[in-house]
Each structure stands twice: as C-alpha cells, then as structure tokens.
Write a protein that holds these residues in place. Structure first.
Motif, PDB file in Angstrom:
ATOM      1  N   ILE A  27       0.847  -1.191   0.000  1.00  0.00           N
ATOM      2  CA  ILE A  27       0.000   0.000   0.000  1.00  0.00           C
ATOM      3  C   ILE A  27       0.883   1.242   0.000  1.00  0.00           C
ATOM      4  O   ILE A  27       1.807   1.360   0.814  1.00  0.00           O
ATOM      5  N   HIS A  28       0.588   2.170  -0.891  1.00  0.00           N
ATOM      6  CA  HIS A  28       1.402   3.374  -1.022  1.00  0.00           C
ATOM      7  C   HIS A  28       0.560   4.592  -0.636  1.00  0.00           C
ATOM      8  O   HIS A  28       0.354   5.504  -1.437  1.00  0.00           O
ATOM      9  N   ALA A  29       0.101   4.598   0.585  1.00  0.00           N
ATOM     10  CA  ALA A  29      -0.768   5.675   1.062  1.00  0.00           C
ATOM     11  C   ALA A  29       0.071   6.847   1.559  1.00  0.00           C
ATOM     12  O   ALA A  29       1.201   6.689   2.032  1.00  0.00           O
ATOM     13  N   LYS A  30      -0.520   8.040   1.456  1.00  0.00           N
ATOM     14  CA  LYS A  30       0.103   9.211   2.049  1.00  0.00           C
ATOM     15  C   LYS A  30      -0.067   9.125   3.564  1.00  0.00           C
ATOM     16  O   LYS A  30      -1.161   8.871   4.069  1.00  0.00           O
ATOM     17  N   LEU A  31       1.023   9.331   4.294  1.00  0.00           N
ATOM     18  CA  LEU A  31       1.010   9.216   5.757  1.00  0.00           C
ATOM     19  C   LEU A  31       1.357  10.553   6.389  1.00  0.00           C
ATOM     20  O   LEU A  31       2.198  11.294   5.882  1.00  0.00           O
ATOM     21  N   SER A  32       0.738  10.825   7.539  1.00  0.00           N
ATOM     22  CA  SER A  32       1.152  11.961   8.356  1.00  0.00           C
ATOM     23  C   SER A  32       0.907  11.625   9.820  1.00  0.00           C
ATOM     24  O   SER A  32       0.034  10.818  10.132  1.00  0.00           O
ATOM     25  N   PRO A  33       1.675  12.233  10.731  1.00  0.00           N
ATOM     26  CA  PRO A  33       1.548  11.881  12.143  1.00  0.00           C
ATOM     27  C   PRO A  33       0.351  12.560  12.809  1.00  0.00           C
ATOM     28  O   PRO A  33       0.071  13.734  12.577  1.00  0.00           O
ATOM     29  N   TYR A  34      -0.351  11.790  13.637  1.00  0.00           N
ATOM     30  CA  TYR A  34      -1.387  12.347  14.514  1.00  0.00           C
ATOM     31  C   TYR A  34      -1.269  11.615  15.847  1.00  0.00           C
ATOM     32  O   TYR A  34      -1.423  10.389  15.913  1.00  0.00           O
ATOM     33  N   HIS A  35      -0.958  12.374  16.901  1.00  0.00           N
ATOM     34  CA  HIS A  35      -0.763  11.759  18.219  1.00  0.00           C
ATOM     35  C   HIS A  35      -1.076  12.797  19.291  1.00  0.00           C
ATOM     36  O   HIS A  35      -1.491  13.925  18.990  1.00  0.00           O
ATOM     37  N   ASP A  36      -0.878  12.408  20.547  1.00  0.00           N
ATOM     38  CA  ASP A  36      -1.242  13.287  21.669  1.00  0.00           C
ATOM     39  C   ASP A  36      -0.500  14.621  21.642  1.00  0.00           C
ATOM     40  O   ASP A  36      -1.021  15.637  22.087  1.00  0.00           O
TER      41      ASP A  36
END
Length: 307
Positions: free
Chosen positions: A80-89
């Motif tokens: 899978i070649h999805a666009k990723l970005s961070p989401y965290h606390d």
C-alpha cells in the motif's frame, strides 16, 4: 497451580517483520464516501488485518498514524502506497482544526494507531468526538484488539467484562483504583508494561483477593505468545521471581466469587458500606458481593439506619 500455554503457530511475526517471498498484493482503490475511517491494524501478526481495512488504507486521501515509521512497515508489507502523516497526543490539538476542515470539505481520512483498534488506550478519541460534533461521518473498520484477544483466550467469564486500561503507576493510586473495582461483577481487563507487572499484580492481589482467578496474556498473536493462568497471588509471586517479561501485556481478573455469610456478617458489611456510600449504593454493593437481592438489602439497610 498455574497453567501456561505458549503459542505453537508458525510464520507468526511481530509487527514490522516481514519474510522474503512473493511481492505483496496491490490493492485497488475502492469507492469510499467522505468521512473519518477508524481502522484497526494488527497487534503483532501482520496478517491479522481485514481485506476491508487494506482496501480502505489504499483508498483514503491520507492516513493519520500514531507513528508513521510503524505505519510505513505495515503499508509496505501489504503493498500500500498511502500518504502518511503523524497524529498523536503531542500534535493533536494543533492538527485537529485543519483535519476537521478537510473532512467537512469532503475528504476521506483514515486514523490508525501503532497496533490494534484506535482509541482503546491510544490517542484519537478527541478527533472522533469533534468530527461527530461537526457533522462528519465516522466509519469504524473493525479488527484486531489485544483486549478482546486476551479475553477469548483467558477462559474467564466473557458475558460481562470491564476494560480498565492502564492502572496508575504509583502503588497508592493503583490500590485506590483497585478498591473502586473490587465488587464489580465482571471480568476486569487491564493493560500493563513488563517492568511494573509484578508490583501491579501484588497490589491487585492485596486489594481484590489473593485467590481471585487471574490470567496474564502477553505477546498475543506473536511468535512467543503466552497465556498464563493462576490465582492472583501466585502470578504476582511468579513474576516477582522470574523478572519483568518482554512484550505487551494484558491482565485479566475474574469476577468476585459469591460469598456465603451470616446475617451478622451482612449487617457489618452494610454498616461499613453506608459509612462510605449513600444507603442505596451501599445496599447494592453488598448485594453484589454476597449474591443477594438488592431490594432485600436495601430494606435491611433502612432497618439498620432507623435502629
């Protein structure tokens, strides 16, 4: 006496580990409605992911990941070649306004955690809460959960259970939390780290009862999966001697046993409970402990109160 059941599976690899072999399958983009997709991912074995989850991750505009490095290993393993970005606390408050605007504009976003079902002792619930308040559709894509995997492997009653997350780190606060759960008539489920396991079990044994049924499940779905069952005190002593185990840990504790007691014991329990709780709540608590009628216990509490 304790019982331990190590895994006998083959080709079970921790999250992020892949084996040499055929190229991973390519997942065609699916037609997804706009909205926020809450996608469950494996808790260890990379093959524990649904076809629907793979199609969703391959089709959304962006995947919001607790740790993009962990997410990328999962994506690569499944082609899978999805666009990723961070989401965290740490960045959630800053990112939410922009993400909510994108969702309201009709985008399709997926939220994943490092392992298992998002929002279960993981960041993300604030985004879901605000998305629903903004009228954004939230779509669950169910799958792996360490809590449920531990429950079904434990042999403890599963008709009623209560997920309690992580207990406090400090012993005093941990014992106070356990005291509040002492009479809950259900299997209790906790997450814990290996370094605190023995101390946590010891505190739970002291408050909940040393002979209470307990199961410690660790490394679930992985190569060294283990499910160990014994009375609570016995498990506390075992891990105190054996040292801190590796891996993610689920603690499961069976419901309190029904106690047979004399009328004097019941009266004493009622009087003690009424010093801490309103009369009805005290009667309900004692009724649960002794397996008696709440109505009868309430009437007895009235008699004791009125002398």
């Amino acid at each position: 006496m304790s019982s331990s059941f190590p895994s006998s599976r083959t080709n079970s690899r921790p999250s992020g580990e892949t084996s040499a072999g055929p190229e991973p399958a390519q997942h065609n983009a699916a037609r997804l409605d706009p909205g926020l997709y809450i996608v469950s991912t494996p808790i260890g074995n990379l093959r524990d992911i649904t076809l629907r989850a793979l199609d969703t991750l391959a089709s959304v505009d962006e995947v919001l990941a607790e740790d993009t490095r962990v997410a990328r290993k999962l994506m690569d393993a499944h082609g899978i070649h999805a666009k990723l970005s961070p989401y965290h606390d740490h960045n959630g408050a800053e990112r939410r306004p922009g993400l909510l605007q994108r969702l309201q504009d009709g985008e399709r976003l997926a939220l994943i955690s490092d392992a298992g079902t998002p929002l279960v002792s993981d960041p993300g619930w604030k985004l879901v809460h605000e998305a629903r308040e903004a009228g954004v559709r939230v779509i669950p894509i169910p799958g792996a959960s360490a809590m449920l995997a531990g429950l079904v492997a434990s042999g403890l009653p599963s008709d009623q259970f209560m997920f309690c997350g992580f207990l406090p780190v400090k012993s005093g606060a941990r014992r106070k939390a356990a005291e509040d759960l002492k009479t809950v008539p259900a299997t209790l489920i906790f997450y814990e780290g290996g370094s605190r396991l023995a101390a946590c079990l010891s505190d739970l044994a002291e408050i909940l009862g040393e002979t209470r049924d307990c199961v410690v499940a660790r490394e679930l779905t992985k190569l060294f999966e283990e499910v160990r069952a014994a009375p609570l005190r016995e498990l506390a002593d075992h891990y105190g001697e054996a040292g801190a185990p590796k891996g993610e840990i689920v603690i499961l504790i069976g419901p309190p046993g029904r106690q047979e007691a004399s009328a004097a014991d019941i009266d004493t329990a009622l009087q003690d409970a009424m010093q801490r709780l309103p009369m009805k709540a005290a009667a309900n608590e004692v009724a649960e402990v002794f397996g008696l009628s709440k109505r009868d216990l309430y009437q007895r509490a009235l008699q004791l109160k009125n002398g």
